[in-house]
Design an enzyme around this catalytic site. Structure first.
Site, short mmCIF file in Angstrom:
data_model
loop_
_atom_site.label_atom_id
_atom_site.label_comp_id
_atom_site.label_asym_id
_atom_site.label_seq_id
_atom_site.Cartn_x
_atom_site.Cartn_y
_atom_site.Cartn_z
CG ASP A 17 -1.75 1.24 1.36
OD1 ASP A 17 -2.48 1.54 0.39
OD2 ASP A 17 -1.68 1.96 2.38
CB SER A 18 0.13 4.76 -0.75
OG SER A 18 -1.05 4.83 0.03
CE1 TYR A 49 2.94 5.66 -2.95
CE2 TYR A 49 1.82 3.96 -4.19
CZ TYR A 49 2.92 4.39 -3.48
OH TYR A 49 4.00 3.53 -3.33
N GLY A 50 -2.61 9.35 -3.42
CA GLY A 50 -3.93 9.74 -3.95
C GLY A 50 -4.03 11.08 -4.67
CB CYS A 80 -2.78 1.41 -2.57
SG CYS A 80 -2.91 3.17 -2.86
CG ASN A 81 -9.32 1.78 -2.82
OD1 ASN A 81 -10.35 1.39 -3.34
ND2 ASN A 81 -8.98 1.42 -1.60
CD GLU A 159 -2.15 8.16 7.50
OE1 GLU A 159 -1.21 8.83 7.94
OE2 GLU A 159 -2.11 7.53 6.42
CB CYS A 191 -10.04 5.63 0.26
SG CYS A 191 -8.54 6.24 1.04
CB THR A 192 -6.46 1.97 2.42
OG1 THR A 192 -5.90 3.27 2.23
CG2 THR A 192 -5.97 1.03 1.35
CG HIS A 193 -6.58 5.98 5.24
ND1 HIS A 193 -5.86 5.51 4.17
CD2 HIS A 193 -5.66 6.46 6.13
CE1 HIS A 193 -4.57 5.70 4.39
NE2 HIS A 193 -4.42 6.28 5.57
N1 DGL Z 1 -3.99 4.04 0.21
C1 DGL Z 1 -4.62 5.14 -0.48
C2 DGL Z 1 -5.87 4.64 -1.22
O1 DGL Z 1 -6.48 3.67 -0.87
C3 DGL Z 1 -4.99 6.27 0.45
C4 DGL Z 1 -3.80 7.08 0.91
C5 DGL Z 1 -3.05 7.69 -0.25
O2 DGL Z 1 -3.56 8.61 -0.91
O3 DGL Z 1 -1.96 7.21 -0.52
O4 DGL Z 1 -6.26 5.24 -2.19
#
Ligand code: DGL
Length: 280
Positions: A17-18, A49-50, A80-81, A159, A191-193
């Site tokens: 994941d990011s 990454y988003g 990571c989405n 977070e 999104c993961t979060h």
């Molecule tokens: N892991 C990213 C996602 O699921 C969220 C955090 C990021 O933007 O890197 O899109």
């Protein structure tokens, strides 16, 4: 590039994941595949990454994959989405290893759930701009209307542990108003979060709206795929079964990862190693 390799059933599953968010996917995996070894890589040094461009997300994802392969994993989950929606299709044929992202499982579950054919997708800017969820949903059923919305503030709120705070409810109400206005009956947490804010999101959206947790769906798909391909670790059928080993790697100092991971997983993690991802 085609990285050819032998797959060993005892090898770990790779999850990347990011950053720390993919632990919401790993958490589901630990739950349903407790005897599998898992190697997790979180690119905390380059997160998020988003909000990044397609080229950069692809380059980072290739490096993350190179690290995964070095760990000799048998199967990879791109948790990571943003990376799944922007990079996965572009790179997956470059590797001789089965890999899945989080988009298809989440989209498939939403298509099954919707009754009024109106699905909402919330995620990062990269995920929303890619239209990845809508493309997959429309492949299955072109009549479904898909409404997508970037909710970038949800990531730092999750977070920082800002879960049940007034400010979080205010932001969620503001963001999600458009989703209510278009009367979606199913909302993908793309999104993961966002699973960490599930309670807030469900209060704001109301009971009639089904929330789809892409991470949960992805863990189920991983289990099915590994079983179909005879890739489940034989340790899972031995008694007494041994608990899977979990190793965590990060691309910056592990302290913050460790703190957030404790909150995401509900228990402390050890076994965190720093790696220089720029080498890959
Ligand atoms: N892991 C990213 C996602 O699921 C969220 C955090 C990021 O933007 O890197 O899109």
């Amino acid at each position: 590039m085609n990285e050819s390799r032998n797959v060993v059933v005892e090898a770990p599953i790779g999850v990347f994941d990011s950053g720390v968010g993919g632990l919401t996917v790993a958490r589901e995996l630990f739950e349903i595949l407790p005897y599998e070894d898992v190697v997790y890589f979180g690119d905390v040094g380059r997160t998020p990454y988003g909000g990044r461009s397609k080229d950069i997300i692809i380059q980072f994802t290739q490096q993350d994959m190179a690290f995964m392969l070095e760990q000799k994993v048998k199967f990879v989950i791109c948790a990571c989405n943003s990376a799944s929606s922007v990079a996965l299709e572009e790179i997956k044929n470059d590797y001789d290893i089965d890999m899945i992202g989080v988009i298809e499982p989440g989209a498939a579950a939403a298509v099954k759930k919707t009754r009024n054919n109106r699905i909402g997708v919330i995620g990062t800017q990269a995920t929303v701009s890619s239209n990845a969820y809508a493309k997959i949903i429309h492949d299955v059923n072109p009549d479904i209307k898909v409404f997508s919305l970037a909710c970038p503030l949800f990531v730092p709120l999750a977070e920082e542990g800002y879960v049940e705070k007034k400010a979080t409810y205010m932001i969620a109400r503001d963001y999600l108003k458009t989703m209510q206005d278009v009367e979606v009956d199913t909302l993908i947490l793309g999104c993961t979060h966002y699973p960490l804010l599930k309670h807030v999101i469900s209060i704001v959206m109301g009971d009639e709206v089904t929330l789809i947790d892409s991470g949960e769906e992805t863990a189920r798909v991983a289990l099915r795929k590994l079983a179909d391909d005879n890739l489940l670790n034989p340790a899972s059928s031995q008694r007494p079964a041994r608990e899977g080993e979990r190793r965590f790697y990060v691309s910056d100092v592990p302290e913050k990862f460790s703190q957030v991971a404790t909150r995401f997983l509900g228990k402390p993690v050890d076994n965190i190693t720093r790696v220089d991802i720029s080498k890959y």
